[in-house]
Enzyme design. Structure first.
Site, PDB file in Angstrom:
ATOM      1  N   HIS A  73       4.345   8.572  -1.679  1.00  0.00           N
ATOM      2  CA  HIS A  73       5.000   7.118  -1.822  1.00  0.00           C
ATOM      3  C   HIS A  73       5.203   6.871  -0.278  1.00  0.00           C
ATOM      4  O   HIS A  73       5.921   7.692   0.295  1.00  0.00           O
ATOM      5  CB  HIS A  73       5.980   6.789  -2.525  1.00  0.00           C
ATOM      6  CG  HIS A  73       5.280   6.527  -3.928  1.00  0.00           C
ATOM      7  ND1 HIS A  73       5.346   5.244  -4.239  1.00  0.00           N
ATOM      8  CD2 HIS A  73       4.988   7.293  -4.993  1.00  0.00           C
ATOM      9  CE1 HIS A  73       4.770   5.366  -5.534  1.00  0.00           C
ATOM     10  NE2 HIS A  73       4.406   6.562  -5.991  1.00  0.00           N
ATOM     11  N   TYR A 202      14.052  -1.294  -7.098  1.00  0.00           N
ATOM     12  CA  TYR A 202      15.488  -1.413  -7.280  1.00  0.00           C
ATOM     13  C   TYR A 202      15.957  -2.881  -7.365  1.00  0.00           C
ATOM     14  O   TYR A 202      15.698  -3.638  -6.453  1.00  0.00           O
ATOM     15  CB  TYR A 202      16.288  -0.803  -6.080  1.00  0.00           C
ATOM     16  CG  TYR A 202      16.102   0.730  -6.054  1.00  0.00           C
ATOM     17  CD1 TYR A 202      16.653   1.727  -6.933  1.00  0.00           C
ATOM     18  CD2 TYR A 202      14.922   1.104  -5.276  1.00  0.00           C
ATOM     19  CE1 TYR A 202      16.593   3.212  -6.567  1.00  0.00           C
ATOM     20  CE2 TYR A 202      14.697   2.587  -4.973  1.00  0.00           C
ATOM     21  CZ  TYR A 202      15.693   3.443  -5.653  1.00  0.00           C
ATOM     22  OH  TYR A 202      15.372   4.679  -5.487  1.00  0.00           O
ATOM     23  N   PRO A 294      23.102   9.201  -9.783  1.00  0.00           N
ATOM     24  CA  PRO A 294      21.748   9.154  -9.544  1.00  0.00           C
ATOM     25  C   PRO A 294      20.788   8.155  -8.729  1.00  0.00           C
ATOM     26  O   PRO A 294      19.910   8.334  -8.428  1.00  0.00           O
ATOM     27  CB  PRO A 294      21.380   8.901 -11.010  1.00  0.00           C
ATOM     28  CG  PRO A 294      22.519   8.170 -11.602  1.00  0.00           C
ATOM     29  CD  PRO A 294      23.684   8.609 -11.023  1.00  0.00           C
ATOM     30  N   LYS A 298      18.967  11.982  -5.327  1.00  0.00           N
ATOM     31  CA  LYS A 298      19.362  12.987  -4.411  1.00  0.00           C
ATOM     32  C   LYS A 298      19.498  14.429  -4.920  1.00  0.00           C
ATOM     33  O   LYS A 298      19.563  15.474  -4.305  1.00  0.00           O
ATOM     34  CB  LYS A 298      20.355  12.701  -3.417  1.00  0.00           C
ATOM     35  CG  LYS A 298      19.947  11.296  -2.678  1.00  0.00           C
ATOM     36  CD  LYS A 298      18.991  12.125  -1.522  1.00  0.00           C
ATOM     37  CE  LYS A 298      18.229  10.821  -0.921  1.00  0.00           C
ATOM     38  NZ  LYS A 298      17.044  11.229  -0.361  1.00  0.00           N
ATOM     39  N   TYR A 389      17.058   8.077   2.554  1.00  0.00           N
ATOM     40  CA  TYR A 389      16.330   7.978   1.468  1.00  0.00           C
ATOM     41  C   TYR A 389      15.224   9.016   1.525  1.00  0.00           C
ATOM     42  O   TYR A 389      15.028   9.886   0.553  1.00  0.00           O
ATOM     43  CB  TYR A 389      15.650   6.363   1.291  1.00  0.00           C
ATOM     44  CG  TYR A 389      15.146   6.288  -0.041  1.00  0.00           C
ATOM     45  CD1 TYR A 389      16.008   6.092  -1.074  1.00  0.00           C
ATOM     46  CD2 TYR A 389      13.782   5.915  -0.185  1.00  0.00           C
ATOM     47  CE1 TYR A 389      15.442   5.776  -2.166  1.00  0.00           C
ATOM     48  CE2 TYR A 389      13.313   6.018  -1.571  1.00  0.00           C
ATOM     49  CZ  TYR A 389      13.825   5.700  -2.517  1.00  0.00           C
ATOM     50  OH  TYR A 389      13.493   5.607  -3.988  1.00  0.00           O
TER      51      TYR A 389
HETATM   52  C1  PHB Z   1      13.543   8.973 -11.119  1.00  0.00           C
HETATM   53  O1  PHB Z   1      14.078   9.139 -12.085  1.00  0.00           O
HETATM   54  O2  PHB Z   1      12.646   9.243 -10.697  1.00  0.00           O
HETATM   55  C2  PHB Z   1      14.500   8.218  -9.825  1.00  0.00           C
HETATM   56  C3  PHB Z   1      15.949   8.063 -10.055  1.00  0.00           C
HETATM   57  C4  PHB Z   1      16.620   7.361  -9.287  1.00  0.00           C
HETATM   58  C5  PHB Z   1      15.880   6.980  -8.077  1.00  0.00           C
HETATM   59  C6  PHB Z   1      14.749   6.965  -7.802  1.00  0.00           C
HETATM   60  C7  PHB Z   1      13.953   7.848  -9.020  1.00  0.00           C
HETATM   61  O3  PHB Z   1      16.643   6.286  -7.247  1.00  0.00           O
END
Ligand code: PHB
Length: 395
Positions: A73, A202, A294, A298, A389
Site C-alpha cells: 500500500h 479513516y 489501535p 502500531k 504512519y
Molecule cells: C487493521 O485492523 O488492519 C488496522 C487497524 C488500525 C489501523 C489500520 C489497520 O489504523
C-alpha cells in the site's frame, strides 16, 4: 532441570521474532506460550505492517508467504466533512510502502518456520512463574502436558502481552507506570465481503469515527467508534452496517459493500508504558511493556522492533561479553515507544468524535477540523504523518 540460554515467555510477534533472530546467532531459546497453537493462529488483531517491519522479516527469511499474499500500500483515504483526502504516504516518505497482512497470519508463519528449524515452542504452558530474575541464572517454572517443569536460563524475555506474568513478576516499586484511557472504544468486525476501497479509510463523522481496513479480496475489517464502556450486545449486525454506511459516506456517491459478519468485539483505547523495560535479567518486550490505542495499528510493529533491539543486544553479549546493548535496551526501545505513543495519541484525537462532556468541546472540535485540513492539504504536515504512519526509521 532443563536449561536454555534465553527463556522466552509468549509466542506473539515479539517472542517469535526474537527466537528467530537469536537462532541466527546460534543462541538457543525455548518459547513458552499459554495458549494452543490453533488459538494464537486464529486470534484476530490488526493487519498493517510498517515498511521497516516488512524489511526486517524479509531480510531474515521470515517473509516469504507475507510477501506473496500481503498487499502493498502507498496511501490512505482520510474522510471528513463528507469529502475524501488521499495521503500518499509512500511518496511523502522516501518511496516506502506498507503491507496489509493479518497479524495472526504472520504468527502462523513464524511458528511454522521456527518449528521447521527445530525450534522449541511449548504451547499450553500453564502456571508460568519467573524466579531469580536478579540472579545470573533465572528460572521459569510451568506446567505442560500434565507435568511440572523447570527451565533454567541466562536471560528471560517477557513477551507475554499486557495480561502476562512477566511485568507483575517485577518487585513493587521498580517500575514506573504511565497510563491513559481515551474516552472512546472501537467496535471491530471482520466481514466476509470484498473491500469497498483500495486503500484504508479513516473517517470522522458527527456520529463518530469509522474505519474501513483491509484483509484479503474476500474479507474486510471495519471499526466503529463507540463509548469507552460500551458492550458488544449493543451492536447487532444491522446497527453496525447502518453506522458504517452513514459514517463512511461521501458526497461523491461512494458505496459500501455489505456481507455476513464473521467476528465482532470491542477494543478499549488504552495507552500504557512501563519504565524501565527491564529488571535484572528479565527484558520486557511488546505489549507486556507498552500498549498503544489501535489507531494507526502500531502495536505489533512496536513489539517486533523491541525484539530486534533485544536480539542484537543479546548477540553482542554472547559473542563478546559486551553488555552495552543490554544496558541500553530499555532506553533504546523507549525512544521509539514514546514516539509511537505520541503519534497514536495524536492520531486518535484527530479522527474520533470528541465526547460532549469534554471541557471546551466546541472549541476543540474546530481545532480538530483545522488539524485534519492541515494534514490533508499541507505537504509538510502530510510528510510528518507519513513518516510516523509508515514507520519512522530513526527516532
Ligand atoms: C487493521 O485492523 O488492519 C488496522 C487497524 C488500525 C489501523 C489500520 C489497520 O489504523
Amino acid at each position: 532441570m532443563a536449561r536454555t540460554q534465553v527463556g522466552i515467555v509468549g509466542a506473539g510477534p515479539a517472542g517469535l521474532v526474537l527466537a528467530h533472530l537469536l537462532a541466527e546467532h546460534g543462541i538457543q531459546s525455548v518459547v513458552l506460550e499459554k495458549y494452543s497453537r490453533a488459538y494464537i493462529e486464529k486470534r484476530v488483531r490488526a493487519g498493517l505492517l510498517e515498511h521497516r517491519t516488512v524489511e526486517l522479516l524479509r531480510s531474515h527469511g521470515l517473509g516469504e508467504r507475507m510477501l506473496r499474499e500481503g498487499l502493498a500500500h502507498r496511501g490512505t483515504d482520510l474522510r471528513f466533512g463528507g469529502a475524501r483526502h488521499r495521503i500518499p504516504y509512500t511518496d511523502l516518505y522516501g518511496g516506502r510502502e506498507m503491507l496489509v497482512y493479518a497479524q495472526q497470519e504472520l504468527v502462523a508463519d513464524l511458528v511454522r518456520l521456527r518449528l521447521a528449524a527445530g525450534g522449541d515452542i511449548v504451547f499450553e504452558a500453564e502456571e508460568v512463574a519467573l524466579h531469580g530474575l536478579d540472579s545470573e541464572s533465572p528460572r521459569i517454572t510451568y506446567r505442560a502436558a500434565g507435568e511440572a517443569r523447570e527451565l533454567e536460563c541466562d536471560f528471560v524475555a517477557g513477551c507475554d502481552g499486557f495480561h502476562g506474568v512477566s511485568r507483575p513478576s517485577v518487585p513493587a516499586g521498580v517500575l514506573t507506570t504511565y497510563e491513559q484511557r481515551l474516552p472512546f472504544g472501537w467496535v471491530g468486525i471482520l466481514a466476509a465481503v470484498p473491500p469497498s476501497t483500495h486503500e484504508i479509510i479513516y473517517a470522522l463523522h458527527a456520529r463518530g469515527f469509522a474505519g474501513h481496513m483491509l484483509r484479503t479480496s474476500e474479507i474486510s475489517r471495519f471499526y466503529l467508534q463507540c463509548d469507552a464502556d460500551d458492550v458488544i450486545e449493543n451492536w447487532p449486525d444491522d446497527r453496525i452496517w447502518e453506522e458504517l454506511r452513514t459514517r463512511l459516506a461521501t458526497n461523491d456517491g461512494w458505496t459500501l459493500k455489505e456481507g455476513p459478519i464473521i467476528e465482532k468485539n470491542i477494543t478499549e483505547m488504552r495507552s500504557f508504558v512501563i519504565e524501565p523495560m527491564r529488571y535484572g535479567r528479565l527484558y520486557i518486550a511488546g505489549d507486556a511493556a507498552h500498549i498503544v490505542p489501535p489507531t494507526g495499528a502500531k502495536g505489533m510493529n512496536l513489539a517486533i522492533s523491541d525484539a530486534r533491539v533485544l536480539a542484537a543486544a543479546l548477540a553482542d553479549w554472547y559473542q563478546s561479553g559486551d553488555d552495552s546493548g543490554l544496558e541500553a535496551y530499555s532506553e533504546t526501545c523507549l525512544r521509539r515507544v514514546w514516539r509511537v505513543q505520541e503519534f497514536s495519541n495524536w492520531m486518535s484525537w484527530m479522527i474520533h468524535c470528541l465526547p460532549d462532556d469534554l471541557p471546551d468541546v466546541a472549541y476543540r472540535r474546530r481545532l480538530q477540523l483545522a488539524q485534519l485540513e492541515y494534514v490533508a492539504r499541507s505537504a509538510a504536515a502530510g510528510a510528518s504523518f507519513a513518516e510516523n504512519y509508515v514507520g519512522i526509521e530513526d527516532v
